[in-house]
Write a protein that holds these residues in place. Structure first.
Motif, PDB file in Angstrom:
ATOM      1  N   SER A 207      16.642 -29.331  28.834  1.00 13.40           N
ATOM      2  CA  SER A 207      15.622 -29.119  27.817  1.00 13.40           C
ATOM      3  C   SER A 207      14.334 -29.798  28.283  1.00 13.40           C
ATOM      4  O   SER A 207      14.332 -30.991  28.580  1.00 13.40           O
ATOM      5  CB  SER A 207      16.089 -29.712  26.483  1.00 13.40           C
ATOM      6  N   ASP A 209      10.628 -30.853  27.321  1.00 16.40           N
ATOM      7  CA  ASP A 209       9.624 -31.052  26.278  1.00 16.40           C
ATOM      8  C   ASP A 209       8.257 -31.074  26.945  1.00 16.40           C
ATOM      9  O   ASP A 209       8.026 -31.841  27.881  1.00 16.40           O
ATOM     10  CB  ASP A 209       9.877 -32.363  25.539  1.00 16.40           C
ATOM     11  N   ASN A 257       8.989 -26.513  23.669  1.00 20.20           N
ATOM     12  CA  ASN A 257      10.257 -26.867  24.290  1.00 20.20           C
ATOM     13  C   ASN A 257      10.810 -25.653  25.033  1.00 20.20           C
ATOM     14  O   ASN A 257      10.846 -24.546  24.487  1.00 20.20           O
ATOM     15  CB  ASN A 257      11.255 -27.341  23.235  1.00 20.20           C
ATOM     16  N   SER A 277      10.877 -30.011  19.830  1.00 20.46           N
ATOM     17  CA  SER A 277      12.331 -29.910  19.751  1.00 20.46           C
ATOM     18  C   SER A 277      12.899 -30.995  18.851  1.00 20.46           C
ATOM     19  O   SER A 277      12.268 -32.029  18.604  1.00 20.46           O
ATOM     20  CB  SER A 277      12.943 -30.042  21.150  1.00 20.46           C
TER      21      SER A 277
END
Length: 334
Positions: A207, A209, A257, A277
């Motif tokens: 993930s 950011d 995100n 996120s």
């Protein structure tokens, strides 16, 4: 995220107002002022509620985590009442709230994406499974719209084994069961949303950011990988490069995100969200306060002096408990 705003590097006093459709939402207990928002209303009604709320409370910055399609095109309306809206352009929000349109646009931009099919009935489902499963891939299905992880299932037609009952449950479903559900919905004239059938991608999920200026100019990106209850703050330029290409292509602004997984060993796009996120708080361990930098960027046109992120670390995600006020303390909105 609220803690990161309060514990900002400028030691500025922050007062947080929050709304939710449920008066018992735990996040409301962390707000200084909270209110219940309207439920199942159209975009115009929701935007008018948000405008009224911001005007009544003198809100300086609105950071919407949902209903972006209702708010993205109303930045000038918010500006007229003194509120700065932290949101990407309506065109980006429109595409990224649909997984199928996201994949189409990303593939056209040269961003790696998995093969996928959009299905709405049993025949389309079986065709998609046949076409995508020819190379022995494990397949999955999920709603094509913005449903978070709700509706995600992995296709598995194998019979249930004893060891399956002794392991952690997985979201498994047979192709036949899904086809039958789609057929029943059609027979009963129930509205059927679009679903995506695609390969089940290998982990770990990464993930990213991102913080970007209006127009899609990347300011910084922090990739983190999931490993059970642990998160790895990755010192790896590849996820950040892919996220940067997507942010630039869609001209994303402020916090977004980008999620990646692997297909046959190479990273591909899983999904992208033009909003912060839920796990953005984990990036605090890099020494960068992304939410506060986004506020500074929105209000002043620059994010302030950002430190170089401390990457390569490993953090644990744990649960905590806090005493909260009675739900009756949250005023309802009628």
């Amino acid at each position: 995220m609220m803690r990161m705003l309060r514990e900002n590097p400028d030691a500025a006093a922050v007062r947080i107002h929050g709304t939710n459709i449920s008066p018992t939402a735990p996040a409301l207990a962390a707000c200084d002022v909270s209110e219940v928002e309207p439920y199942r209303v159209n975009n115009h009604v929701y935007a008018e509620f948000a405008l009224d709320f911001c005007q009544r409370h003198g809100i300086d910055v609105l950071i919407p985590p949902r209903r972006l399609d209702a708010l993205a095109g109303r930045a000038e309306d918010f500006a007229r009442i003194g509120t700065r809206l932290m949101c990407s352009p309506p065109s980006a929000v429109d595409i990224l709230t649909s997984k199928s349109r996201t994949y189409e646009a990303a593939r056209a931009a040269g961003i790696p994406v998995p093969e996928w099919r959009v299905v709405r009935d049993a025949d389309q489902l079986r065709t998609a499974v046949e076409e995508l499963g020819r190379e022995g891939e494990t397949l999955c299905i999920k709603p094509a719209g913005e449903f978070s992880a709700f509706g995600f299932r992995i296709f598995d037609d194998a019979p249930l084994r004893l060891r399956d009952l002794l392991e952690a449950p997985r979201p498994l479903v047979s192709v036949t069961a899904v086809a039958d559900a789609l057929k029943r919905a059609a027979d009963e004239e129930e509205k059927v949303p679009s679903f995506i059938v695609m390969p089940y991608l290998d982990g770990p999920e990464v993930s990213v950011d991102t913080l970007s200026a209006p127009g899609g100019r990347m300011v910084t990106a922090i990739p983190r990988a999931k490993d059970g209850r642990y998160r790895m703050l990755l010192d790896d330029p590849e996820p950040a490069r892919i996220a940067g290409a997507l942010v630039e292509h869609f001209r994303l602004s402020y916090l977004a995100n980008v999620q990646l997984r692997r297909l046959r060993g190479r990273p591909v796009l899983l999904e992208a969200n033009p909003r912060p996120s839920a796990g953005i708080y984990q990036t605090a361990f890099t020494g960068v306060n992304l939410p506060w930098a986004a506020v500074q960027l929105l209000l002043h046109g620059h994010p302030g002096d950002l430190p170089v992120p401390r990457l390569g670390g490993r953090i644990a995600v744990t649960e905590t408990a806090a005493e909260v006020e009675s739900p009756a303390a949250v005023p309802a909105r009628h």
